[in-house]
Design a protein around this motif. Structure first.
Motif, PDB file in Angstrom:
ATOM      1  N   THR A 119      -3.843   2.897  -5.205  1.00  0.00           N
ATOM      2  CA  THR A 119      -2.720   3.005  -4.273  1.00  0.00           C
ATOM      3  C   THR A 119      -2.468   1.693  -3.519  1.00  0.00           C
ATOM      4  O   THR A 119      -1.684   1.658  -2.582  1.00  0.00           O
ATOM      5  CB  THR A 119      -2.966   4.141  -3.260  1.00  0.00           C
TER       6      THR A 119
ATOM      7  N   SER B 269     -16.279  -4.317  -7.746  1.00  0.00           N
ATOM      8  CA  SER B 269     -15.555  -3.096  -8.074  1.00  0.00           C
ATOM      9  C   SER B 269     -15.882  -2.691  -9.504  1.00  0.00           C
ATOM     10  O   SER B 269     -16.160  -3.539 -10.351  1.00  0.00           O
ATOM     11  CB  SER B 269     -14.051  -3.332  -7.938  1.00  0.00           C
TER      12      SER B 269
ATOM     13  N   LYS C 288      -8.157  -2.244  -3.500  1.00  0.00           N
ATOM     14  CA  LYS C 288      -9.363  -1.430  -3.392  1.00  0.00           C
ATOM     15  C   LYS C 288      -9.192  -0.062  -4.024  1.00  0.00           C
ATOM     16  O   LYS C 288     -10.125   0.703  -4.107  1.00  0.00           O
ATOM     17  CB  LYS C 288      -9.784  -1.288  -1.934  1.00  0.00           C
ATOM     18  N   SER C 289      -7.970   0.251  -4.448  1.00  0.00           N
ATOM     19  CA  SER C 289      -7.727   1.549  -5.067  1.00  0.00           C
ATOM     20  C   SER C 289      -6.418   1.480  -5.836  1.00  0.00           C
ATOM     21  O   SER C 289      -5.650   0.523  -5.677  1.00  0.00           O
ATOM     22  CB  SER C 289      -7.644   2.636  -3.983  1.00  0.00           C
TER      23      SER C 289
ATOM     24  N   LYS D 137       0.838  -1.203   0.000  1.00  0.00           N
ATOM     25  CA  LYS D 137       0.000   0.000   0.000  1.00  0.00           C
ATOM     26  C   LYS D 137       0.868   1.246   0.000  1.00  0.00           C
ATOM     27  O   LYS D 137       1.772   1.386   0.833  1.00  0.00           O
ATOM     28  CB  LYS D 137      -0.911   0.004   1.232  1.00  0.00           C
TER      29      LYS D 137
END
Length: 160
Positions: A92, A122, A89-90, A73
């Motif tokens: 990043t 997603s 989830k992103s 992350k």
């Protein structure tokens, strides 16, 4: 063997089946069968060849399970998350998966499939890249992860 012959004898099995080993995937082989008489009044005779058939062996499927995986992350650049559940989830957040490939030998690899199971829906499943395998699951962080190849292998759209 050549299409249409001439043929060469390479096996004389005593049973009703035979497996030809040592063949090369993608190469076409041509076969005929004849029966030999080994006993009785026609001892020593042989039938005419059967109709020719051909066979082209194809490769087998090899399955590999990951030998290491890690989530990294950007917001925690020096934190190692070990073998916790992979999560993206992103942009990043990234995950790394390492495989040890064996058993291919001299065969030509004609395709590969990566199967992942989604647990959170997603709008975008992300991009997949290749990197080296110098990282270790127990120590890799965002800051120590290897650079990945900028070429995208594949991209996933929406996942449910």
């Amino acid at each position: 063997m050549v299409d249409g012959g001439p043929y060469q004898t390479f096996a004389c099995p005593s049973g009703t089946s035979f497996v030809d080993t040592g063949l090369v995937n993608g190469t076409t082989y041509y076969y005929t069968v004849s029966a030999a008489y080994t006993g009785g009044r026609d001892k020593g005779g042989e039938s005419a060849n059967s109709v020719q058939v051909s066979a082209t062996p194809q490769g087998s499927t090899l399955t590999f399970t990951p030998t290491a995986d890690a989530t990294i992350k950007r917001g925690y650049p020096d934190t190692n998350f070990g073998s916790a559940k992979l999560s993206v989830k992103s942009p990043t957040v990234r995950f790394l998966i390492k495989f040890t490939v064996s058993g291919v030998g001299t065969r030509t690899v004609t395709g590969a499939n990566l199967r992942l199971w989604n647990v959170d829906p997603s709008n975008g499943g992300g991009d997949f890249h290749v990197s080296d395998t110098s990282w270790d699951e127990s120590t890799v962080t965002w800051n120590t992860a290897p650079a990945y190849n900028s070429a995208t292998v594949t991209s996933l759209g929406s996942v449910a």
